[in-house]
Write a protein that holds these residues in place. Structure first.
Motif, PDB file in Angstrom:
ATOM      1  N   LEU A 244       0.809  -1.217   0.000  1.00  0.00           N
ATOM      2  CA  LEU A 244       0.000   0.000   0.000  1.00  0.00           C
ATOM      3  C   LEU A 244       0.842   1.266   0.000  1.00  0.00           C
ATOM      4  N   MET A 245       1.764   1.367   0.929  1.00  0.00           N
ATOM      5  CA  MET A 245       2.519   2.614   1.084  1.00  0.00           C
ATOM      6  C   MET A 245       3.416   2.886  -0.119  1.00  0.00           C
ATOM      7  N   GLU A 246       4.074   1.837  -0.617  1.00  0.00           N
ATOM      8  CA  GLU A 246       5.002   2.007  -1.731  1.00  0.00           C
ATOM      9  C   GLU A 246       4.263   2.242  -3.043  1.00  0.00           C
ATOM     10  N   ARG A 247       3.186   1.499  -3.273  1.00  0.00           N
ATOM     11  CA  ARG A 247       2.466   1.593  -4.550  1.00  0.00           C
ATOM     12  C   ARG A 247       1.871   2.972  -4.762  1.00  0.00           C
ATOM     13  N   PHE A 248       1.469   3.627  -3.678  1.00  0.00           N
ATOM     14  CA  PHE A 248       0.831   4.936  -3.805  1.00  0.00           C
ATOM     15  C   PHE A 248       1.704   6.067  -3.262  1.00  0.00           C
ATOM     16  N   GLY A 249       2.923   5.752  -2.898  1.00  0.00           N
ATOM     17  CA  GLY A 249       3.882   6.774  -2.463  1.00  0.00           C
ATOM     18  C   GLY A 249       3.467   7.511  -1.208  1.00  0.00           C
ATOM     19  N   ILE A 250       2.763   6.843  -0.311  1.00  0.00           N
ATOM     20  CA  ILE A 250       2.236   7.512   0.885  1.00  0.00           C
ATOM     21  C   ILE A 250       3.366   7.878   1.837  1.00  0.00           C
ATOM     22  N   SER A 251       3.396   9.149   2.247  1.00  0.00           N
ATOM     23  CA  SER A 251       4.428   9.616   3.177  1.00  0.00           C
ATOM     24  C   SER A 251       3.909   9.738   4.604  1.00  0.00           C
ATOM     25  N   GLU A 252       2.607  10.011   4.767  1.00  0.00           N
ATOM     26  CA  GLU A 252       1.970  10.092   6.078  1.00  0.00           C
ATOM     27  C   GLU A 252       0.557   9.528   5.925  1.00  0.00           C
ATOM     28  N   ILE A 253      -0.021   9.084   7.062  1.00  0.00           N
ATOM     29  CA  ILE A 253      -1.371   8.535   6.987  1.00  0.00           C
ATOM     30  C   ILE A 253      -2.149   8.886   8.251  1.00  0.00           C
ATOM     31  N   TYR A 254      -3.462   9.138   8.077  1.00  0.00           N
ATOM     32  CA  TYR A 254      -4.312   9.600   9.175  1.00  0.00           C
ATOM     33  C   TYR A 254      -5.596   8.763   9.209  1.00  0.00           C
ATOM     34  N   GLY A 255      -6.040   8.464  10.420  1.00  0.00           N
ATOM     35  CA  GLY A 255      -7.257   7.687  10.603  1.00  0.00           C
ATOM     36  C   GLY A 255      -8.168   8.317  11.637  1.00  0.00           C
ATOM     37  N   VAL A 256      -9.451   7.929  11.590  1.00  0.00           N
ATOM     38  CA  VAL A 256     -10.490   8.479  12.470  1.00  0.00           C
ATOM     39  C   VAL A 256     -11.329   7.323  13.010  1.00  0.00           C
ATOM     40  N   HIS A 257     -11.765   7.454  14.266  1.00  0.00           N
ATOM     41  CA  HIS A 257     -12.766   6.525  14.804  1.00  0.00           C
ATOM     42  C   HIS A 257     -13.754   7.314  15.646  1.00  0.00           C
ATOM     43  N   ASN A 258     -15.031   7.007  15.467  1.00  0.00           N
ATOM     44  CA  ASN A 258     -16.055   7.658  16.290  1.00  0.00           C
ATOM     45  C   ASN A 258     -15.955   7.180  17.736  1.00  0.00           C
ATOM     46  N   LEU A 259     -16.413   8.029  18.661  1.00  0.00           N
ATOM     47  CA  LEU A 259     -16.331   7.691  20.084  1.00  0.00           C
ATOM     48  C   LEU A 259     -17.620   8.091  20.793  1.00  0.00           C
ATOM     49  N   PRO A 260     -18.453   7.114  21.155  1.00  0.00           N
ATOM     50  CA  PRO A 260     -19.636   7.409  21.972  1.00  0.00           C
ATOM     51  C   PRO A 260     -19.227   8.047  23.294  1.00  0.00           C
ATOM     52  N   GLY A 261     -20.034   8.998  23.743  1.00  0.00           N
ATOM     53  CA  GLY A 261     -19.733   9.724  24.972  1.00  0.00           C
ATOM     54  C   GLY A 261     -19.020  11.031  24.733  1.00  0.00           C
ATOM     55  N   LEU A 262     -18.333  11.160  23.606  1.00  0.00           N
ATOM     56  CA  LEU A 262     -17.711  12.422  23.216  1.00  0.00           C
ATOM     57  C   LEU A 262     -18.733  13.197  22.389  1.00  0.00           C
ATOM     58  N   PRO A 263     -19.030  14.447  22.757  1.00  0.00           N
ATOM     59  CA  PRO A 263     -20.085  15.187  22.043  1.00  0.00           C
ATOM     60  C   PRO A 263     -19.805  15.316  20.549  1.00  0.00           C
ATOM     61  N   VAL A 264     -20.863  15.302  19.767  1.00  0.00           N
ATOM     62  CA  VAL A 264     -20.737  15.549  18.331  1.00  0.00           C
ATOM     63  C   VAL A 264     -20.120  16.927  18.120  1.00  0.00           C
ATOM     64  N   GLY A 265     -19.179  17.011  17.200  1.00  0.00           N
ATOM     65  CA  GLY A 265     -18.495  18.271  16.949  1.00  0.00           C
ATOM     66  C   GLY A 265     -17.209  18.426  17.723  1.00  0.00           C
ATOM     67  N   GLU A 266     -16.863  17.415  18.526  1.00  0.00           N
ATOM     68  CA  GLU A 266     -15.608  17.452  19.264  1.00  0.00           C
ATOM     69  C   GLU A 266     -14.693  16.314  18.826  1.00  0.00           C
ATOM     70  N   PHE A 267     -13.383  16.515  19.073  1.00  0.00           N
ATOM     71  CA  PHE A 267     -12.366  15.516  18.753  1.00  0.00           C
ATOM     72  C   PHE A 267     -11.494  15.303  19.987  1.00  0.00           C
TER      73      PHE A 267
END
Length: 387
Positions: free
Chosen positions: A151-174
């Motif tokens: 994956l990383m080599e084929r698309f030349g990815i230098s950095e990668i970011y991910g997200v997961h939802n979290l119940p209990g954390l208000p909508v609109g917050e991270f």
């Protein structure tokens, strides 16, 4: 920049995608219809490249900015569901008994599709956005499969970011933190073999239930007495299987469970110590105890510079005071860890509001979070690859 106008305008459309995915959950690598849905959307957006079958059933799209060459930044969403019977009663509830999107991967996929649509339209960046749709997060190590598939080599990815939802954390917050944000997870089995016999003549037996019980108590001593109280270690025995009659001491017993750690040193120590405890218990009781220890997902480790950058982007979307940067790590696990071992990056939690918890049959992804997730994903690209 606040929530993107385009993300707000397309919320209803993206919600419809999310609810379609929610109705048709698939497990692990067997996500062919989900992958096909994602592929069709990405091609309809006009992405420069869409490839399928990466890491068996993963889908990756590349979107080139209109301001020339530059780095390639990866954004990742997971696509698989859980083997759970849903109890939400929602009109868009799962149509497949025994399967449900009870972790919100349908929401992650929909938000990344929304970001792909926006970035394909605007292309206001230099370099490339790589949209990574991953199978088999829920125990199948799909992230590792994609990394091993180049994956990383084929698309030349230098950095990668991910997200997961979290119940209990208000909508609109991270929320996020530097360093370990989710635990390494291992699994163990102890196979205890004694000498069975009549329950009225225990002296003629080697009782595997007694040996297993002593083993269980000794295991908890590893956490209570062998580990620094400031360290994070969870050892949970979740299965104890032995016997099937009232008047028979069985021949065998099996204990199984999970280990969660945040430090490599603790991770190495606990396997060794579990084997030592098994040997000692066997010597004490006369039983034979075999050990199977399996390493699963490593620690999900946020890199310092990328975490600081992701927090700035999240604040630009949600506003000051809406982003926590020192959240306590969770002892749950996440196979995005394999991608973070391969490239620098960061993993962030996005608020799902006051909902049932993850992996709960009553859980559902909160569609009000969609504009925030789309904006965060898109802003990572537009900020990191600013023209």
């Amino acid at each position: 920049m606040p929530v993107l106008n385009r993300a707000a305008e397309t919320q209803a459309e993206i919600t419809a995608w999310r609810r379609h995915l929610h109705q048709h959950p698939e497990l692990l690598y067997d996500i062919h219809e989900t992958a096909r849905f994602v592929e069709e959307k990405l091609r309809s957006f006009g992405c420069d490249l869409v490839e399928t079958g990466i890491g068996r059933t993963g889908v990756v799209a590349l979107i080139k900015g209109r301001h020339g060459d530059g780095p390639a930044i990866g954004l990742r969403a997971d696509m698989d569901a859980l083997p759970i019977d849903e109890t939400t009663g929602a009109p868009w509830a799962s149509k497949t008994p025994g399967r449900a999107h009870s972790c919100g991967h349908d929401g992650h996929t929909a938000m990344l599709l929304g970001a792909a649509q926006y970035l394909s339209e605007t292309r206001n960046f230099r370099g490339s956005a790589v949209m990574v749709f991953q199978p088999a997060e829920e125990g199948g190590a799909g992230a590792r499969a994609m990394v091993e598939d180049g994956l990383m080599e084929r698309f030349g990815i230098s950095e990668i970011y991910g997200v997961h939802n979290l119940p209990g954390l208000p909508v609109g917050e991270f929320s996020m933190c530097k360093g370990p944000i989710m635990a390494a997870t291992d699994e163990f089995d102890f196979f205890v073999t004694g000498h069975g016999g009549h329950a009225a003549q225990p002296h003629r037996t080697i009782d595997p239930i007694l040996a297993g019980s002593q083993l269980l108590t000794a295991i908890q001593g590893i956490v209570a007495r062998n580990t620094d109280p400031l360290d994070s270690l969870v050892i949970s025995v979740t299965k104890f299987i032995a016997g099937d009659a009232y008047n028979v001491i069985p021949e065998k017993a099996t204990l199984s469970g999970t280990v969660r750690t945040l430090k490599k040193e603790t991770h190495s120590f606990v396997e060794r110590r579990l084997r030592e405890v098994a040997e000692g218990t066997a010597l004490l009781t006369g039983a034979q105890i075999a050990v199977r220890y399996q390493h699963n997902y490593p620690v999900t480790f946020n890199h310092d510079a990328q975490t600081e950058f992701a927090a700035r982007v999240a604040k630009s979307v949600a506003g000051e005071g809406k982003v926590t940067t020192d959240v306590a790590p969770l002892m749950a696990a996440e196979d995005f860890s394999f991608m973070l071992e391969s490239r620098p990056g960061a993993y962030i939690f996005i608020g799902n509001g006051d909902t049932p918890g993850l992996h709960n049959p009553a859980y559902d992804f909160n569609d009000e979070a969609i504009p925030y997730g789309v904006s965060y994903f898109a802003s990572i690209i537009e900020t990191a690859l600013a023209a």
